[in-house]
Write a protein that holds these residues in place. Structure first.
Motif, mmCIF file in Angstrom:
data_model
loop_
_atom_site.group_PDB
_atom_site.id
_atom_site.type_symbol
_atom_site.label_atom_id
_atom_site.label_comp_id
_atom_site.label_asym_id
_atom_site.label_seq_id
_atom_site.Cartn_x
_atom_site.Cartn_y
_atom_site.Cartn_z
ATOM 1 N N UNK A 1 60.169 68.524 24.099
ATOM 2 C CA UNK A 1 58.724 68.330 24.049
ATOM 3 C C UNK A 1 58.049 69.694 24.104
ATOM 4 N N UNK A 2 57.000 69.863 23.344
ATOM 5 C CA UNK A 2 56.281 71.137 23.327
ATOM 6 C C UNK A 2 54.831 70.934 23.703
ATOM 7 N N UNK A 3 54.309 71.885 24.411
ATOM 8 C CA UNK A 3 52.891 71.944 24.741
ATOM 9 C C UNK A 3 52.442 73.380 24.543
ATOM 10 N N UNK A 4 51.404 73.760 25.232
ATOM 11 C CA UNK A 4 50.896 75.123 25.132
ATOM 12 C C UNK A 4 50.839 75.742 26.517
ATOM 13 N N UNK A 5 51.185 77.030 26.606
ATOM 14 C CA UNK A 5 51.020 77.729 27.870
ATOM 15 C C UNK A 5 49.542 78.067 28.027
ATOM 16 N N UNK A 6 49.077 78.237 29.259
ATOM 17 C CA UNK A 6 47.661 78.582 29.453
ATOM 18 C C UNK A 6 47.297 79.858 28.703
ATOM 19 N N UNK A 7 46.110 79.857 28.115
ATOM 20 C CA UNK A 7 45.667 81.021 27.349
ATOM 21 C C UNK A 7 45.650 82.296 28.163
ATOM 22 N N UNK A 8 45.308 82.192 29.448
ATOM 23 C CA UNK A 8 45.268 83.383 30.292
ATOM 24 C C UNK A 8 46.668 83.980 30.443
ATOM 25 N N UNK A 9 47.695 83.122 30.538
ATOM 26 C CA UNK A 9 49.074 83.621 30.624
ATOM 27 C C UNK A 9 49.468 84.325 29.329
ATOM 28 N N UNK A 10 49.119 83.731 28.213
ATOM 29 C CA UNK A 10 49.468 84.309 26.918
ATOM 30 C C UNK A 10 48.804 85.673 26.743
#
Length: 148
Positions: A66-75
């Protein structure tokens, strides 16, 4: 014996503590909570989970692919960029000068062909665009499916 301990303590105390070493992780993905860096690592993920879109900013569970997105601040902290064509409004809010209202406007103005297209969004002028330029990218928008 006490003098030796005091001497060692002073020596350790006098050692300058510099900032921790940093490393740009681009593209970056979180796989089962572990950071994975680089195109070669993402290619390996695609082989393990061929139906999962493993790209910059992905957060992937290998157990069920399953895929989601990491928080933008982490990226952004990892030196990554946020795709303005696919990021959720909450991810966009991690960008400098972007709050909930501008994030919503960006989502509503999609698709973008270039970073300069962000000037179409009310509230993004030359100065704000300059601040965003190193933090955003424009991915190829997925085609809209007709709803029967």
């Amino acid at each position: 014996m006490a003098w030796v301990l005091v001497g060692l303590w002073r020596q350790v105390d006098a050692t300058p503590a510099g900032p921790p070493a940093t490393m740009v992780c681009r593209p970056a993905a979180l796989v089962d909570g572990q950071l994975v860096c680089g195109d070669a690592s993402l290619a390996g993920l695609r082989a393990l989970c061929p139906r999962v879109r493993a790209d910059d900013g992905a957060a992937i569970s290998l157990q069920d692919c399953q895929a989601g997105r990491m928080p933008g601040s982490d990226l952004l902290a990892l030196g990554g960029t946020i795709d303005v064509n696919s990021a959720a409004a909450l991810e966009l809010e991690a960008l400098p000068g972007i709050g909930p209202t501008l994030a919503r406007r960006i989502v509503e103005a999609r698709p973008f062909r270039s970073v300069d297209d962000l000037k179409r969004v009310s509230g993004i002028g030359v100065v704000r665009l300059a601040a965003l330029r190193g933090h955003v990218r424009v991915g190829i928008p997925e085609p809209q499916r007709a709803v029967p």
